[in-house]
Design a protein around this motif. Structure first.
Motif, PDB file in Angstrom:
ATOM      1  N   PRO A 191       2.144  -2.542  -2.312  1.00  0.00           N
ATOM      2  CA  PRO A 191       1.431  -1.366  -2.845  1.00  0.00           C
ATOM      3  C   PRO A 191       1.338  -0.223  -1.837  1.00  0.00           C
ATOM      4  N   ILE A 192       1.248  -0.542  -0.563  1.00  0.00           N
ATOM      5  CA  ILE A 192       1.187   0.509   0.459  1.00  0.00           C
ATOM      6  C   ILE A 192       2.527   1.204   0.580  1.00  0.00           C
ATOM      7  N   ALA A 197      -1.596   2.582  -2.627  1.00  0.00           N
ATOM      8  CA  ALA A 197      -2.780   2.156  -1.885  1.00  0.00           C
ATOM      9  C   ALA A 197      -2.583   2.565  -0.436  1.00  0.00           C
ATOM     10  N   ASN A 198      -3.689   2.839   0.256  1.00  0.00           N
ATOM     11  CA  ASN A 198      -3.616   3.246   1.657  1.00  0.00           C
ATOM     12  C   ASN A 198      -3.818   2.085   2.624  1.00  0.00           C
ATOM     13  N   GLN A 202      -7.509  -2.140  -0.186  1.00  0.00           N
ATOM     14  CA  GLN A 202      -7.471  -1.313  -1.392  1.00  0.00           C
ATOM     15  C   GLN A 202      -6.310  -1.692  -2.310  1.00  0.00           C
ATOM     16  N   SER A 203      -5.484  -2.629  -1.898  1.00  0.00           N
ATOM     17  CA  SER A 203      -4.298  -3.014  -2.668  1.00  0.00           C
ATOM     18  C   SER A 203      -4.693  -3.980  -3.778  1.00  0.00           C
ATOM     19  N   GLU A 204      -4.840  -3.442  -4.979  1.00  0.00           N
ATOM     20  CA  GLU A 204      -5.269  -4.259  -6.106  1.00  0.00           C
ATOM     21  C   GLU A 204      -4.188  -5.263  -6.500  1.00  0.00           C
ATOM     22  N   GLN A 209      -5.676  -8.774  -0.587  1.00  0.00           N
ATOM     23  CA  GLN A 209      -7.004  -8.323  -0.986  1.00  0.00           C
ATOM     24  C   GLN A 209      -7.908  -9.517  -1.279  1.00  0.00           C
TER      25      GLN A 209
END
Length: 326
Positions: A191-192, A197-198, A202-204, A209
């Protein structure tokens, strides 16, 4: 011609595999379709829930996963030895969580009907259980159980039929610890790299996570394969959870600038972002069961950490580089 799956999977060489499934239709697996404006974000939950459910039935552990807009990644550990300790009833119970089985296997699982089965029927049950036991340690059956379920749900929602996935899933054998940890970090950072996502926390719909949220409570996720030293005596992932999170953080910041996504330099370190004292983090991730009994929460943990501050030191900043073999 594609290589036969039997030639791609060899448990004698390694039990760890990286599998990727891609959506074949223009319609997204998850996320928002820029063309129609329709959101499929809820499908991420479908994939994650099904994936975690399968790990409770199969003799296959989840090391890492990430659910993206049009594909999914999962790193799996096939524990064939575990299934040998299952009784016939264990095997059938696990299989019936996912599939209907046969009339005779369902009757065997019924305490009231089991004693009424004939010898011929009991032999049928044993033969079926042997087949199911083999399938519950089979990588292809695991991915089939994941992808067919999601395809049916998506087709039903889209009111259509036909193929949903891009043919069969891709599998990649991970032959040593360095390859395993590098692949897990690659999956967790998807996701980054995609720019959605940063930071890892925060990576759903990713395993990293889940691990961070569990670590904040001094635990490791029960649905994911553990890092050492938890479950002493059982095979665990080959490093400490702190080292792995440091590896992910290090890798996320070291991604080449030419790539789309990277953990921004403005973001503090993981412990700073989560507002956790280093000593408290060590207490939570190394001594949770020894120090806490019936109560465990952030306030309680912080109070306890203040009393024992200085007892532990966090591992050196070179841990991530050592894991990468640098």
């Amino acid at each position: 011609m594609p290589t036969a799956r039997s030639q791609q999977v060899s448990l004698q060489d390694t039990p760890f595999y990286h599998c990727v499934s891609r959506c074949v239709r223009r319609s997204f697996l998850c996320g928002v379709d820029d063309y129609t404006g329709i959101s499929y974000e809820h499908r991420r939950d479908w994939v994650e829930k099904r994936l975690l459910d399968l790990s409770q039935s199969f003799a296959i552990d989840i090391c890492a996963f990430a659910v993206m807009s049009n594909h999914s990644h999962v790193v799996l550990y096939v524990d064939a030895q575990r299934s040998h300790g299952w009784s016939t009833l264990d095997v059938l119970t696990r299989w019936h969580r996912l599939f209907a089985g046969t009339d005779v296997t369902r009757r065997y699982c019924d305490d009231e009907q089991r004693d009424n089965l004939t010898r011929v029927e009991l032999n049928q049950v044993e033969r079926k259980a042997a087949v199911y036991r083999s399938r519950l340690t089979d990588l292809s059956w695991f991915m089939r159980s994941l992808n067919e379920h999601i395809a049916r749900e998506a087709n039903k929602e889209d009111n259509c039929s036909g193929r949903f996935w891009e043919g069969r899933f891709k599998s990649q054998a991970l032959l040593d610890e360095q390859a395993l940890l590098a692949c897990m970090a690659y999956v967790d950072l998807n996701p980054i790299r995609a720019g959605i996502a940063n930071t890892p926390e925060q990576s759903e719909f990713t395993s990293v996570q889940m691990r961070i949220r569990a670590a904040l409570q001094g635990k490791q996720p029960e649905q994911l394969k553990s890092f050492e030293p938890r479950d002493s005596g059982l095979q665990t992932l080959p490093c400490h959870i702190n080292d792995y999170l440091e590896l992910v953080e290090f890798t996320g910041r070291a991604i080449k600038k030419t790539k789309t996504g990277v953990i921004p330099a403005r973001c503090g370190k993981l412990l700073q972002r989560l507002d956790i004292d280093i000593e408290c983090w060590m207490e939570l991730t190394e001594g949770f069961e020894d120090h806490f009994c019936h109560l465990a929460g952030r306030l309680h943990s912080l109070q306890h950490c203040q009393q024992t501050k200085g007892m532990h030191r966090i591992r050196g900043s070179g841990s991530a580089k050592r894991l990468l073999g640098a």
